[in-house]
Enzyme design. Structure first.
Site, PDB file in Angstrom:
ATOM      1  N   SER A 152     -53.088  12.146  52.412  1.00  0.00           N
ATOM      2  CA  SER A 152     -54.138  13.149  51.734  1.00  0.00           C
ATOM      3  C   SER A 152     -54.484  14.465  52.388  1.00  0.00           C
ATOM      4  CB  SER A 152     -55.294  12.514  51.116  1.00  0.00           C
ATOM      5  OG  SER A 152     -56.260  13.349  50.513  1.00  0.00           O
ATOM      6  N   TYR A 209     -63.370   8.391  53.839  1.00  0.00           N
ATOM      7  CA  TYR A 209     -61.939   8.373  53.165  1.00  0.00           C
ATOM      8  C   TYR A 209     -61.206   9.574  53.933  1.00  0.00           C
ATOM      9  CZ  TYR A 209     -58.376   9.526  49.600  1.00  0.00           C
ATOM     10  OH  TYR A 209     -56.909   9.633  49.078  1.00  0.00           O
TER      11      TYR A 209
HETATM   12  N1  LIG Z   1     -54.827  10.531  43.120  1.00  0.00           N
HETATM   13  C1  LIG Z   1     -55.040  11.521  43.888  1.00  0.00           C
HETATM   14  O1  LIG Z   1     -55.761  12.463  43.803  1.00  0.00           O
HETATM   15  C2  LIG Z   1     -54.669  11.244  45.409  1.00  0.00           C
HETATM   16  C3  LIG Z   1     -55.006  12.457  46.325  1.00  0.00           C
HETATM   17  C4  LIG Z   1     -54.562  12.227  47.650  1.00  0.00           C
HETATM   18  C5  LIG Z   1     -54.021  10.906  48.192  1.00  0.00           C
HETATM   19  N2  LIG Z   1     -53.949   9.970  47.215  1.00  0.00           N
HETATM   20  C6  LIG Z   1     -53.597   8.684  47.796  1.00  0.00           C
HETATM   21  O2  LIG Z   1     -52.377   8.068  46.975  1.00  0.00           O
HETATM   22  C7  LIG Z   1     -52.391   6.594  47.034  1.00  0.00           C
HETATM   23  C8  LIG Z   1     -52.583   6.008  45.554  1.00  0.00           C
HETATM   24  O3  LIG Z   1     -53.411   6.423  44.994  1.00  0.00           O
HETATM   25  P1  LIG Z   1     -53.644   6.524  43.168  1.00  0.00           P
HETATM   26  O4  LIG Z   1     -54.176   7.927  43.156  1.00  0.00           O
HETATM   27  O5  LIG Z   1     -52.326   6.106  42.796  1.00  0.00           O
HETATM   28  O6  LIG Z   1     -54.532   5.369  43.124  1.00  0.00           O
HETATM   29  P2  LIG Z   1     -54.612   4.274  41.849  1.00  0.00           P
HETATM   30  O7  LIG Z   1     -54.129   4.989  40.516  1.00  0.00           O
HETATM   31  O8  LIG Z   1     -56.336   3.771  42.084  1.00  0.00           O
HETATM   32  O9  LIG Z   1     -53.812   3.222  42.270  1.00  0.00           O
HETATM   33  C9  LIG Z   1     -54.043   2.541  43.545  1.00  0.00           C
HETATM   34  C10 LIG Z   1     -53.064   1.408  43.542  1.00  0.00           C
HETATM   35  O10 LIG Z   1     -53.446   0.751  45.046  1.00  0.00           O
HETATM   36  C11 LIG Z   1     -53.689  -0.508  44.585  1.00  0.00           C
HETATM   37  N3  LIG Z   1     -54.852  -1.290  45.564  1.00  0.00           N
HETATM   38  C12 LIG Z   1     -56.138  -0.928  45.542  1.00  0.00           C
HETATM   39  N4  LIG Z   1     -56.676  -1.743  46.200  1.00  0.00           N
HETATM   40  C13 LIG Z   1     -55.796  -2.577  46.602  1.00  0.00           C
HETATM   41  C14 LIG Z   1     -55.971  -3.687  47.547  1.00  0.00           C
HETATM   42  N5  LIG Z   1     -57.162  -4.221  48.028  1.00  0.00           N
HETATM   43  N6  LIG Z   1     -54.916  -4.489  48.013  1.00  0.00           N
HETATM   44  C15 LIG Z   1     -53.699  -4.082  47.193  1.00  0.00           C
HETATM   45  N7  LIG Z   1     -53.566  -3.192  46.357  1.00  0.00           N
HETATM   46  C16 LIG Z   1     -54.618  -2.405  46.250  1.00  0.00           C
HETATM   47  C17 LIG Z   1     -54.267  -0.616  43.145  1.00  0.00           C
HETATM   48  O11 LIG Z   1     -53.679  -1.910  42.420  1.00  0.00           O
HETATM   49  P3  LIG Z   1     -54.685  -2.999  42.233  1.00  0.00           P
HETATM   50  O12 LIG Z   1     -56.097  -2.394  41.916  1.00  0.00           O
HETATM   51  O13 LIG Z   1     -54.093  -3.856  41.113  1.00  0.00           O
HETATM   52  O14 LIG Z   1     -54.899  -4.039  43.294  1.00  0.00           O
HETATM   53  C18 LIG Z   1     -53.314   0.297  42.709  1.00  0.00           C
HETATM   54  O15 LIG Z   1     -52.024  -0.053  42.342  1.00  0.00           O
HETATM   55  C19 LIG Z   1     -53.711   6.333  47.703  1.00  0.00           C
HETATM   56  O16 LIG Z   1     -53.334   6.112  49.147  1.00  0.00           O
HETATM   57  C20 LIG Z   1     -54.441   7.616  47.653  1.00  0.00           C
HETATM   58  O17 LIG Z   1     -55.379   7.661  48.933  1.00  0.00           O
HETATM   59  C21 LIG Z   1     -54.244  10.076  45.816  1.00  0.00           C
END
Ligand SMILES: NC(=O)c1ccc[n+]([C@@H]2O[C@H](COP(=O)([O-])OP(=O)(O)OC[C@H]3O[C@@H](n4cnc5c(N)ncnc54)[C@H](OP(=O)(O)O)[C@@H]3O)[C@@H](O)[C@H]2O)c1
Length: 267
Positions: free
Chosen positions: A144, A157
C-alpha cells in the site's frame, strides 16, 4: 482444463471474494490460469469459481478459510505446498482499521497483523521453495502507499504494509538472477469495500483521488508484464519512486560510519 491453463498453471489468489482480489481472479482466468481462490465468504467464492470456470474454461477451486487464524493458514499452506501446478501466488487478502491506536480494541490490531503480515509470510514460505527449485514462478504481494506515509489513524495498518514493502524488497534480492518473479504492488485509494470495513467511507476521500478497482488491477498486471519490481499504479512520474529509493540507499550508506555524528559532540 483448457490447453492454455496447462501452460500457465495455477494461480492462488487470496482475498478473492471481493475488491482487488476478485478482479485479479477474473483477469488471471482470462489469461488462462487455473485458480485457487481463498477467502472466508463461501457463497461469494463458490459463485465466483463457478462463473470463472464457465466463462473462461479454466478450473477454479474455492478454498474457504480464515487467514487470520493459524488453522486457516495451515489449511491453505497444506493445499498449496502439495500442488506442483502452482505457478503464481497473489498475496492480496488484507484488512484495515483506520482509527487511533490507543482508542482501538487491540483485537483489531492483532487481526491486521495476523492477516496482512503473518499469513502473507507463511504463504510466501509455502510457495517460494518450489518456485526457486523449479526456477520459475510469480509472487505478487499487495502492499500500500500507506507504507510510505503513516497517518495518525493508520499506525498499525501502515506498519503492516511497511513490513510487506521491506519483506518483498528482500525477497526480490533473494531471487535476483533467477526466473522467479516477485512484484510489489502499492495501490493508492481504490474503490473497494475495505474503506467501509476500515471505518472511513470511500466517499470521504474525494472522487478524484480514488482509482477504480479494474484500473488498479489492469495497471498492476501491466506493470508485471513490463517486468516492474515495484508497481505504483497511480504515480505518473515514476522517477519519484526512483529518487525516493536512491535517497533511501544513500541514507543507509551514511549510517555505516561506525561513529557518532559530530552534532552530538561525543569524543
Ligand atoms: N482499496 C484500497 O484503497 C487499497 C489501497 C492500498 C492497498 N490495498 C490492499 O489491497 C488488498 C485488497 O484489498 P481490497 O481493497 O480489495 O479490500 P476488500 O474489498 O475489503 O477485500 C478484501 C478481501 O480479503 C478477504 N479477507 C479479509 N479478511 C480475511 C481473512 N481473515 N481470511 C481470508 N480472507 C480475508 C476478503 O474476503 P472475506 O471477507 O470473504 O474473507 C476480501 O476478499 C489488501 O491487502 C489491502 O490492504 C487496498
Amino acid at each position: 482444463m483448457n490447453s492454455n491453463a496447462a501452460i500457465k498453471g495455477t494461480a492462488v489468489v487470496t482475498g478473492a471474494s471481493a475488491g482487488i482480489g476478485m478482479v485479479y481472479a477474473d483477469r488471471l482466468a482470462a489469461q488462462g490460469y487455473d485458480l485457487i481462490l481463498v477467502a472466508r465468504r463461501a457463497e461469494r467464492l463458490n459463485e465466483l469459481a463457478k462463473r470463472l470456470s464457465e466463462q473462461y474454461g479454466i478450473r477454479a477451486t474455492a478454498l474457504v478459510e480464515d487467514l487470520s487464524r493459524d488453522a486457516g493458514v495451515a489449511a491453505v499452506v497444506s493445499a498449496i505446498s502439495a500442488d506442483p501446478s502452482i505457478t503464481m501466488l497473489v498475496n492480496n487478502a488484507g484488512v484495515a482499521t483506520l482509527a487511533g491506536f490507543a482508542d482501538t480494541d487491540f483485537s483489531k490490531h492483532e487481526a491486521m497483523i495476523d492477516l496482512n503480515v503473518n499469513a502473507l509470510v507463511r504463504l510466501c514460505y509455502a510457495v517460494l521453495p518450489l518456485f526457486k527449485q523449479r526456477d520459475n514462478g510469480v509472487l505478487i504481494n499487495i502492499g500500500s502507499v500507506l507504507s510510505l506515509h503513516t497517518l495518525p489513524i493508520s499506525t498499525v495498518y501502515s506498519g503492516t504494509k511497511a513490513f510487506v514493502t521491506s519483506f518483498t524488497r528482500g525477497l526480490q534480492q533473494e531471487v535476483e538472477g533467477t526466473n522467479v518473479n516477485v512484484q510489489l504492488v502499492m495501490p493508492s485509494a481504490t474503490d473497494t469495500e475495505i474503506w467501509d470495513i476500515a471505518g472511513v467511507p470511500v466517499e470521504n476521500l474525494g472522487k478524484e483521488r480514488v482509482m477504480s478497482v479494474d484500473h488498479l488491477v489492469d495497471a498492476a498486471l501491466a506493470g508485471l508484464a513490463k517486468g516492474e519490481a515495484v508497481t505504483l499504479p497511480s504515480v505518473e512520474d515514476i522517477r519519484l519512486w526512483e529518487e525516493y529509493d536512491a535517497a533511501r540507499e544513500k541514507l543507509f550508506e551514511a549510517t555505516q560510519s561506525g561513529k557518532p555524528a559530530s552534532r552530538y559532540n561525543i569524543r
